[in-house]
Design a protein around this motif. Structure first.
Motif, PDB file in Angstrom:
ATOM      1  N   ASP A  98      -6.445   9.569   0.022  1.00 56.91           N
ATOM      2  CA  ASP A  98      -7.705   9.647  -0.340  1.00 56.91           C
ATOM      3  C   ASP A  98      -8.427  10.538   0.253  1.00 56.91           C
ATOM      4  O   ASP A  98      -9.508  11.222   0.255  1.00 56.91           O
ATOM      5  CB  ASP A  98      -8.571   8.587  -0.850  1.00 56.91           C
ATOM      6  CG  ASP A  98      -7.998   7.454  -1.902  1.00 56.91           C
ATOM      7  OD1 ASP A  98      -7.031   8.024  -2.510  1.00 56.91           O
ATOM      8  OD2 ASP A  98      -8.207   6.500  -1.907  1.00 56.91           O
ATOM      9  N   ASP A 116       0.663  -1.359  -0.264  1.00 57.49           N
ATOM     10  CA  ASP A 116       0.006   0.006   0.041  1.00 57.49           C
ATOM     11  C   ASP A 116       0.743   1.225   0.074  1.00 57.49           C
ATOM     12  O   ASP A 116       0.901   2.159   1.004  1.00 57.49           O
ATOM     13  CB  ASP A 116      -0.800  -0.083   1.274  1.00 57.49           C
ATOM     14  CG  ASP A 116      -1.972   0.998   1.263  1.00 57.49           C
ATOM     15  OD1 ASP A 116      -2.447   1.743   0.103  1.00 57.49           O
ATOM     16  OD2 ASP A 116      -2.359   1.341   2.362  1.00 57.49           O
ATOM     17  N   GLN A 138      -2.825   4.558   1.008  1.00 55.47           N
ATOM     18  CA  GLN A 138      -3.651   5.060  -0.253  1.00 55.47           C
ATOM     19  C   GLN A 138      -5.026   5.822   0.633  1.00 55.47           C
ATOM     20  O   GLN A 138      -5.381   6.832   0.125  1.00 55.47           O
ATOM     21  CB  GLN A 138      -4.258   4.320  -1.360  1.00 55.47           C
ATOM     22  CG  GLN A 138      -4.762   4.992  -2.486  1.00 55.47           C
ATOM     23  CD  GLN A 138      -3.890   6.034  -3.075  1.00 55.47           C
ATOM     24  OE1 GLN A 138      -2.751   5.950  -3.252  1.00 55.47           O
ATOM     25  NE2 GLN A 138      -4.516   7.240  -3.397  1.00 55.47           N
ATOM     26  N   LYS A 139      -5.537   5.178   1.575  1.00 51.84           N
ATOM     27  CA  LYS A 139      -6.756   5.594   2.181  1.00 51.84           C
ATOM     28  C   LYS A 139      -6.246   6.877   3.038  1.00 51.84           C
ATOM     29  O   LYS A 139      -7.212   7.853   3.043  1.00 51.84           O
ATOM     30  CB  LYS A 139      -7.118   4.620   3.367  1.00 51.84           C
ATOM     31  CG  LYS A 139      -8.454   4.979   4.135  1.00 51.84           C
ATOM     32  CD  LYS A 139      -8.840   4.041   4.974  1.00 51.84           C
ATOM     33  CE  LYS A 139      -9.986   4.322   5.862  1.00 51.84           C
ATOM     34  NZ  LYS A 139     -10.566   3.424   6.830  1.00 51.84           N
ATOM     35  N   SER A 187      -7.731   5.711   9.255  1.00 48.74           N
ATOM     36  CA  SER A 187      -6.842   5.428   8.109  1.00 48.74           C
ATOM     37  C   SER A 187      -6.229   4.074   8.598  1.00 48.74           C
ATOM     38  O   SER A 187      -6.349   3.754   9.888  1.00 48.74           O
ATOM     39  CB  SER A 187      -5.950   6.455   7.524  1.00 48.74           C
ATOM     40  OG  SER A 187      -4.941   6.450   8.525  1.00 48.74           O
TER      41      SER A 187
END
Length: 764
Positions: A588, A385, A584-585, A515
């Motif tokens: 985003d 990730d 990535q969370k 996250s």
């Protein structure tokens, strides 16, 4: 005697200098020091494994120029440990080391060296004649010297990005040409030369355009496209004999391999090439976007095309048709971005980076593998990730090394092609990039930097002895590659004379969304030289751009924490939600929430620093940011009065007007979840303009006329608003700079103006 001792003690207490371990006086870092540093580029190992070429940029502040030169260093070179001492807190610094690096071509500018397969020559880019062109240097490997230099290309539209084909027969280069000139090589060359001259000679400078992306980053397109050309590597010999009147035949004209009204390769701000040769030199893979509206599309695809065919047997009118018939899109099934292709040494695969969400430039970059025989594609980093950065193949084609941001660092990882699960290992910590493998596969070369020193070239054992499989990023196991040693020390002389402070890390719980880190957010701190914990220091609070970017243990010439700290400040930086290197969370989380969680993270992080570090004077703080950081500076201006001053550089003030004047519309469309017409509420919700009634903090506005990412009108709107409301304000306007301030003397003015502004409002 007592009087002399008293004077000495007073000097130690009051002097801005400190003493190094060797007794040498060190002084605070200055802008002039920074301009003396050489800007080291990527390592390029020779085919015989004896030498490493690299380009290094010299800055002449008085002449206002930046000039690259090609350097060379023996791969077996070692630092003389008897005359050196490495600073353990700074992996990129040392004093007195000599590794044998030297300038190879001193009498002309030279950049981007690339070896011929036989190691007897290398190509490079120089502007010595006719603008940017490809040149060839003859090289004596035994002596490590250049024996002759000749110009290869001489095309009116100039040449860049050269690459030697692995079979040694051709040299590839890029050139911005007129697509309506596409045709047989000689005809296309003549047509482009004619059009180029007409534009240069015309007294009318108007431009007519009928589609978007008519300007990009800092320049107008003016009807040209980036195309890839090949020219036989022996063309320089043909040209030389023609010039000498010794040959009846003329030089072979370059062949355009990517004709059409498309950029091929696509626009890039640097990093890995968006094109590559197959190992046999017979095929080229490149990146191009063929979507109708490029301004709203991130759909870069990978295309392949044969490099050579009997050009003379192809009728001139069918030349372009023949090339297009042989061109193949190998990633048409992915509507998002595919880029940076690189063939495996055995020729079986093409590795590349890919995203999955169309229109989102900050989606996770995955490392993909394309099987040239079956067409099958495989994600090698499905469980990883993090974003994939620069990557390089191992010599045996069994593994790929890559760099990837992780919690303010950029370790080097390795992934094998076979095995379940895919083994990903963090093998080198610190901030690393620009990977290369020696031909024998035994040595990994890379650049390394920190907040205390710019790039130098390092080397490490590439056999991975002692490395343990570790699928989790950011947890580097004991590994032989962590023993990387410096190969160059070109900046030691300057760095040994100045005092810098290491980057310090702190974590705090932010109010942002959950996250992989829960709500934990990372922050960084740099102390001033001659730091005294009993004193109170003013704060420069830096806000990074992107917004999908990050602060970390890396070097910057434009926003340098050491330089900001040098005149007596504590520098604080927060990697708020939206920052890269945390999964990535976490990235985003900023989509559609520009002034929400990131603002809360920033304020909570500063609160934490104020409570944790007693040397911080919370009544003397200034917030500074550029790009998204400039937007956030504008947002801060309307939502808190805690800062004594603000610096807003290239910031968005009015999201609606910013949408109408930018070029990469895909960015705004994604971040604000639509256009101002389809989702006006989002643009109004996060508009700093709408909080103008609250503006009170003294603000310095900075903007460049050539900034087409965030048009200069954004800066003008902010400054006009501040002035009409009576808020103390000043504007620094650059008519000759874009999104970044790059010219040396402009940069000098930038730092002086910024630091003077902060001093004016925070120094007692």
């Amino acid at each position: 005697m007592r009087r002399v001792m008293f004077v000495f003690v007073s000097f130690v207490l009051l002097s801005p200098f400190i003493l190094s371990a060797s007794g040498q006086a060190k002084r605070p870092f200055t802008f002039e020091d920074m301009m003396k540093l050489k800007r080291v580029g990527e390592p390029v190992p020779s085919p015989d494994g004896k030498w490493v070429l690299f380009a290094a940029v010299d800055v002449d502040l008085a002449a206002n120029t930046k000039t690259p030169h090609i350097w060379i260093v023996p791969l077996a070179g070692k630092a003389d440990s008897s005359t050196s001492k490495k600073d353990s807190s700074n992996p990129s610094s040392s004093v007195g080391m000599t590794t044998g690096e030297r300038v190879l071509i001193a009498d002309q500018d030279a950049d981007r060296p690339r070896w011929a397969p036989d190691g007897k020559r290398f190509a490079f880019i120089s502007t010595k004649k006719q603008g940017s062109q490809v040149w060839i240097a003859d090289f004596d490997s035994a002596a490590g010297k250049v024996t002759d230099v000749n110009q290869l290309t001489s095309i009116a539209t100039e040449a860049d990005g050269e690459l030697w084909s692995p079979d040694g027969k051709n040299i590839l280069f890029t050139s911005d040409v007129y697509p309506d000139c596409d045709g047989a090589p000689a005809d296309e060359l003549a047509c482009n030369e004619k059009k180029h001259k007409e534009v240069a000679d015309s007294k009318v400078k108007a431009i007519i355009f009928d589609r978007l992306l008519y300007r990009h980053w800092n320049a107008y397109k003016r009807g040209t496209r980036s195309h890839l050309f090949v020219v036989p590597s022996d063309a320089i010999l043909v040209q030389a004999t023609v010039d000498a009147g010794l040959a009846p035949r003329g030089p072979t004209p370059p062949q355009d391999l990517t004709p059409g009204d498309y950029d091929a390769p696509v626009f890039s701000l640097g990093g890995q090439d968006n094109y590559a040769f197959s190992p046999d030199g017979q095929e080229l893979c490149y990146t191009s976007n063929h979507d109708k509206v490029e301004a709203t599309s991130t759909n870069n695809d990978l295309w392949t095309v044969p490099v050579r065919w009997p050009a003379n047997a192809t009728p001139a009118q069918d030349y372009v048709k023949t090339i297009l018939a042989k061109t193949k899109n190998i990633t048409a099934d992915n509507p998002a971005s595919d880029s940076t292709p690189l063939y495996s040494p055995d020729g079986k695969y093409i590795a590349y980076r890919a995203q999955q969400r169309p229109g989102y430039e900050s989606d996770r970059f995955r490392l993909m593998l394309y099987d040239r025989k079956t067409g099958e594609k495989k994600n090698l980093t499905e469980k990883f990730d993090r974003w994939i950065g620069t990557f390089a193949w191992s010599a045996d084609s069994r593994r790929i090394y890559f760099s990837s941001e992780d919690e303010g660092t950029s370790p080097i990882y390795s992934v094998r092609l076979e095995g379940t699960p895919v083994a990903v290992m963090a093998v080198i910590d610190y901030f690393n990039d620009d990977l290369a493998i020696t031909p024998n596969g035994k040595t990994l070369l890379f650049t390394r930097m920190s907040t205390q020193a710019p790039n130098e070239i390092y080397k490490a054992d590439a056999t991975l002895e002692g490395c343990l499989a570790n699928p989790e990023p950011g947890r580097a196991p004991a590994c032989a590659l962590q023993k990387g040693e410096p190969l160059t020390r070109v900046n030691d002389k300057v760095l040994s004379q100045v005092s810098t402070q290491p980057l310090e890390i702190f974590w705090f719980e932010g109010p942002g969304p959950e996250s992989a880190y829960g709500r934990m957010v990372e922050g960084f701190l740099v102390k001033p030289p001659n730091f005294d914990p009993s004193k109170k220091y003013p704060v420069k609070f830096l806000i990074h751009g992107g917004p999908e970017g990050a602060w970390g243990d890396d070097w910057s010439y434009r926003w340098n924490p050491e330089l900001f700290a040098a005149n007596g400040y504590v520098v604080i930086m927060i990697n708020f939600h939206g920052s890269t290197g945390y999964g990535q969370k976490f990235v985003d989380a900023i989509n559609g929430d520009w002034g929400g969680a990131p603002f809360e993270d920033l304020m909570k992080g500063l609160d934490y620093a104020e409570k944790t570090y007693p040397f911080i004077d919370k009544d003397r703080e200034c917030a500074l940011g550029a790009s998204y950081g400039g937007y956030m500076a504008n947002w801060v201006l309307g939502h808190t009065d805690r800062f004594k001053c603000i610096v807003s550089h290239d910031g968005m003030f009015n999201p609606i007007s910013a949408w109408g004047t930018t070029e990469e519309l895909w960015f705004n469309n994604w971040e604000f979840k639509g256009t101002p017409y389809s989702n006006p509420e989002m643009y109004e919700k996060w508009s700093p303009r709408n909080s103008a009634k609250n503006f009170k903090t003294p603000t310095l506005v900075i903007h460049g006329q050539l900034d087409y990412r965030l048009d200069v009108s954004e800066g003008f709107q902010l400054f006009t608003t501040l002035q009409t409301m009576g808020v103390p304000s000043k504007m620094l306007y650059f008519p000759d700079e874009g999104h970044w301030v790059l010219k040396p003397q402009n940069s000098q003015l930038w730092y002086k103006t910024v630091n003077d502004w902060v001093d004016q409002w925070t120094k007692k």
